[in-house]
Enzyme design. Sequence first.
Site, PDB file in Angstrom:
ATOM      1  N   SER B  40       0.808  -1.221   0.000  1.00 29.82           N
ATOM      2  CA  SER B  40       0.000   0.000   0.000  1.00 29.82           C
ATOM      3  C   SER B  40       0.840   1.268   0.000  1.00 29.82           C
ATOM      4  O   SER B  40       1.684   1.472   0.866  1.00 29.82           O
ATOM      5  CB  SER B  40      -0.881  -0.023   1.250  1.00 29.82           C
ATOM      6  OG  SER B  40      -1.330   1.267   1.561  1.00 29.82           O
ATOM      7  N   PHE B  42      -0.388   4.121   0.632  1.00 28.48           N
ATOM      8  CA  PHE B  42      -0.831   4.848   1.815  1.00 28.48           C
ATOM      9  C   PHE B  42      -0.061   4.390   3.051  1.00 28.48           C
ATOM     10  O   PHE B  42       0.457   5.210   3.815  1.00 28.48           O
ATOM     11  CB  PHE B  42      -2.330   4.642   2.044  1.00 28.48           C
ATOM     12  CG  PHE B  42      -2.827   5.321   3.278  1.00 28.48           C
ATOM     13  CD1 PHE B  42      -3.177   6.664   3.249  1.00 28.48           C
ATOM     14  CD2 PHE B  42      -2.902   4.648   4.492  1.00 28.48           C
ATOM     15  CE1 PHE B  42      -3.603   7.310   4.399  1.00 28.48           C
ATOM     16  CE2 PHE B  42      -3.327   5.285   5.644  1.00 28.48           C
ATOM     17  CZ  PHE B  42      -3.676   6.620   5.600  1.00 28.48           C
ATOM     18  N   ASP B  52       0.408  10.842   1.703  1.00 28.67           N
ATOM     19  CA  ASP B  52       0.264   9.971   0.531  1.00 28.67           C
ATOM     20  C   ASP B  52      -0.119  10.847  -0.652  1.00 28.67           C
ATOM     21  O   ASP B  52      -1.270  10.866  -1.076  1.00 28.67           O
ATOM     22  CB  ASP B  52      -0.831   8.929   0.829  1.00 28.67           C
ATOM     23  CG  ASP B  52      -1.078   8.006  -0.355  1.00 28.67           C
ATOM     24  OD1 ASP B  52      -0.137   7.788  -1.150  1.00 28.67           O
ATOM     25  OD2 ASP B  52      -2.208   7.512  -0.478  1.00 28.67           O
ATOM     26  N   ARG B 142      -8.367   0.967 -11.470  1.00 30.27           N
ATOM     27  CA  ARG B 142      -9.087   1.562 -10.334  1.00 30.27           C
ATOM     28  C   ARG B 142      -9.689   2.888 -10.754  1.00 30.27           C
ATOM     29  O   ARG B 142      -8.973   3.785 -11.189  1.00 30.27           O
ATOM     30  CB  ARG B 142      -8.085   1.764  -9.194  1.00 30.27           C
ATOM     31  CG  ARG B 142      -8.549   2.654  -8.068  1.00 30.27           C
ATOM     32  CD  ARG B 142      -7.493   2.631  -6.980  1.00 30.27           C
ATOM     33  NE  ARG B 142      -7.722   3.600  -5.922  1.00 30.27           N
ATOM     34  CZ  ARG B 142      -7.019   3.629  -4.788  1.00 30.27           C
ATOM     35  NH1 ARG B 142      -6.046   2.745  -4.589  1.00 30.27           N
ATOM     36  NH2 ARG B 142      -7.278   4.523  -3.869  1.00 30.27           N
ATOM     37  N   HIS B 173     -13.848   2.539  -5.807  1.00 33.61           N
ATOM     38  CA  HIS B 173     -13.576   3.032  -4.457  1.00 33.61           C
ATOM     39  C   HIS B 173     -14.614   4.091  -4.110  1.00 33.61           C
ATOM     40  O   HIS B 173     -14.985   4.900  -4.948  1.00 33.61           O
ATOM     41  CB  HIS B 173     -12.174   3.656  -4.449  1.00 33.61           C
ATOM     42  CG  HIS B 173     -11.532   3.673  -3.118  1.00 33.61           C
ATOM     43  ND1 HIS B 173     -11.915   2.865  -2.078  1.00 33.61           N
ATOM     44  CD2 HIS B 173     -10.486   4.395  -2.638  1.00 33.61           C
ATOM     45  CE1 HIS B 173     -11.153   3.092  -1.027  1.00 33.61           C
ATOM     46  NE2 HIS B 173     -10.275   4.017  -1.329  1.00 33.61           N
TER      47      HIS B 173
END
Lengths: 277, 277, 277, 277
Positions: B40, B42, B52, B142, B173
Amino acid sequence: MTNKLRDLVGPGRLASVMSVHNPLSARLAELAGFDGIWASGFELSAAYGVPDASLLSFSQHLDMTRAIVERGYGNAVNVMHVVGAYARAGVAAVVIEDKTFPKDTSLLAGGRQDLVRIEEFQGKIAAARAAGREHDLLVIARTEALIADLGLDEALKRAQAYSEAGADMILVHSKRKTPDEIIGFTRRWSKETRLVIVPTAYPDLTEAKIRELGKIGMVIYGNHAIRAAVTAMRQVFAEIRADRGIHNIDKRIVSVEEIFELQRVADMKQAEKEYLR
Amino acid sequence: MTNKLRDLVGPGRLASVMSVHNPLSARLAELAGFDGIWASGFELSAAYGVPDASLLSFSQHLDMTRAIVERGYGNAVNVMHVVGAYARAGVAAVVIEDKTFPKDTSLLAGGRQDLVRIEEFQGKIAAARAAGREHDLLVIARTEALIADLGLDEALKRAQAYSEAGADMILVHSKRKTPDEIIGFTRRWSKETRLVIVPTAYPDLTEAKIRELGKIGMVIYGNHAIRAAVTAMRQVFAEIRADRGIHNIDKRIVSVEEIFELQRVADMKQAEKEYLR
Amino acid sequence: MTNKLRDLVGPGRLASVMSVHNPLSARLAELAGFDGIWASGFELSAAYGVPDASLLSFSQHLDMTRAIVERGYGNAVNVMHVVGAYARAGVAAVVIEDKTFPKDTSLLAGGRQDLVRIEEFQGKIAAARAAGREHDLLVIARTEALIADLGLDEALKRAQAYSEAGADMILVHSKRKTPDEIIGFTRRWSKETRLVIVPTAYPDLTEAKIRELGKIGMVIYGNHAIRAAVTAMRQVFAEIRADRGIHNIDKRIVSVEEIFELQRVADMKQAEKEYLR
Amino acid sequence: MTNKLRDLVGPGRLASVMSVHNPLSARLAELAGFDGIWASGFELSAAYGVPDASLLSFSQHLDMTRAIVERGYGNAVNVMHVVGAYARAGVAAVVIEDKTFPKDTSLLAGGRQDLVRIEEFQGKIAAARAAGREHDLLVIARTEALIADLGLDEALKRAQAYSEAGADMILVHSKRKTPDEIIGFTRRWSKETRLVIVPTAYPDLTEAKIRELGKIGMVIYGNHAIRAAVTAMRQVFAEIRADRGIHNIDKRIVSVEEIFELQRVADMKQAEKEYLR
């Protein structure tokens, strides 16, 4: 250039230092009020999933140390392993130890714990002092004589020799389950040079008791950040697996917003407001 | 070369994936039984103490990813951000997202969430497929259309375009506090391409409910490793400061021996027995 | 903290700067008497065998820059690309350019050469100044207006805006085969802010002619180290292949002992004599 | 997985290998027709401006090696220093040498050249074979017995012991100004295991003479890339300083366009045409 660490470990003072493994744990140690941080080879090795046995390279450790210093964490005291590059990277102290290369970590039962000759290590101390002089770097000499089962007399002899070679502080490490050995060492220590201890194996030696002993200028908590993190991740992971979802643990761990705060997102947003046109 | 991940996310399957930030958290995710890990951005940014926001470089992320893969962790599934080098580093999938560079993290209130044009992103998907073909790499597209408040229609339009451009899976998301938006998206999704979700904001969407929805082949828990670690370090650090010692917390965190086990010290000792002569 | 570079580029002065790609070429530039070195993104990309098109990461460039500074090379002047980390790494100046990200290298025929808006770039200059203030870092603003075929007026307008935003120097770059465009720019430049040029495309503009023009405080030779190295390696490799041996070329390249000297092996041996006991 | 290098060094064959220090020099070696490249610790140390004395870390060497392999250079043969990570990074062979750590470079007059015990080194060979088995990695054992002035008998004894421990090839190194010592060694070598030599000190030993000797499967040119580069940069830098301009040397070094070609800029432009929409 003067080094604020010198004051923090002087007579009558006791610096309390937390071992860390990345900028985030360093920031948390700072927020918790520790006097300094230790860029721990043990913690970093663990974070990389490898034994603490000279497997991570010097430059990997330096890179992580620099990442910590770059973020401005652990401002007063940073305690670390090598010299030169570390001094230029902005650290306040280095710890050099008298074990041979490659080494095994100190608390490993049955690990190889061979020491270098005293004269050879005195040379290293002198070299470290020369390399760090320009930055007023503290050189902490760590003896593993007790870890290697060589007894108090050898430990004291080495500590004295290291002090005479110019070490600013002496770190003495013990693997006994009680603090008796360290207490014995401290009682018999007659030099001015202040001591450093790492009470992992004998957790009952509190700072209050350490202050009573005198002579000790710094206590380092050597692997509690990574052990705390592992404890929590292990438990949270198991719970998510058991629950097949995050509905139960979500409220029991810090929020995403708290992570944003640790990352100083607000500072970045402020800078964007000023400079993004 | 075939990719085991393809089976794990197929019709009727649901891969459960944990986000991690270093080899150690990856090992813990594997031990906990997750089907895969997500390197990740993040979590890694947080571990480095920076927002991030495209501040960590591509090569810093790749280095950490490689360190994870090198240790053999998360063997079945590794889910990540870029292509080419990642494929050669041994990952099973990459996630590419349709936000402009530099980006803000998705859950940041008031963050910049601009999307690239659909045709431009289709080109990226095609390029990623070409780069990963030799390694049978899964390309997960994504879309941040819901994060950018563009509505369900735009999200579906983008997801369909990405699927047509060759994406193996679609990650959608949402930042809503309830799963309604994601449920709505999933109900209206009519393509064969399997979906991926990250239920950070709506923790009540359990794997059981996800399975009922169908069409979703993978759930990623996006930042729970670092939040668990922070929770524990914050608390343990505070307690050591309050107690001025480690006598109380020592028994409540994993032992040094458990860390040795995670580092596979025994394997190293076995190799030493065989090869150190 | 004051920056020696400021003096070297002031009125009546002309700093002569060589682009380099590693500590060794930096050392050679220093030995040759250049006033400073430029940690060239073009040269570093070439050394890594990749196009100069934002493919190498920020941290890869910083790592190499730090390796150069660490060795103490190019002591008076180091001229580079970004801020903050570079300032802490010990550089004397950064060059920021007004091209969009990702960029193409300037001299590539048909390359994408889009510029950012003037106000946006003024914000970057202000941010760079703020980040470098503590280290008295020089911020050199580079306009690619001539590279992008926008004409002298636009180039001058941008240069003035950048100067007003606080740039310490203005780098103006041209791809013409003759120096006419740069001479035209310099003649029409009416601000106090000193200029920087990179005469790769118009090699006939010597330092003598540059001095006559006035207003220019620094000349950078932008890719001659790597071109010299490639020329020599290509020829020596071909000769070894043709000869099937090194008997003919051995005397025509520098000796191993000269390499030892550049590596400062004698210094290391001296330190060993002092500290190896 | 089979390793093409095995064929190239078999009976009747002689692989000609060039030492390199970055992807660019690797590409030039490939274009020149060498059978393979050697990611030379000596060259890399020199490029970083430090002595070849265990100062660069393992991970710094691995990073550069990986950068070379990533670019696909030196396709048939890559000859290098350590195992495991190197095998996974895609190299075809590793060279491990029997000197103690930290080492001095072989051709340094008066350098420390202590060797490890034979049994210890046999263990290293066995460990290297185990680590590289999965990738069919060639393990080349290098003896420095002649460098350490231990004589032919000791060199032969060590080479035989290393061969018996499983080494795929034996590299024997000599610092004599004539090839007599190496010729003597080769004549007395009676095992099937093929030899490797590095004729830096005795440049008159051409490939033609090496073939006559038989038994030698590979010749490595150990530091000619960096010496060629230094020769050229030193001369070009001096000339620019003397001329105060680049007008004279511009035509005598390769053009910027040739550098573009080595960077494969055209490939990138082709990919942009396909995928940038």
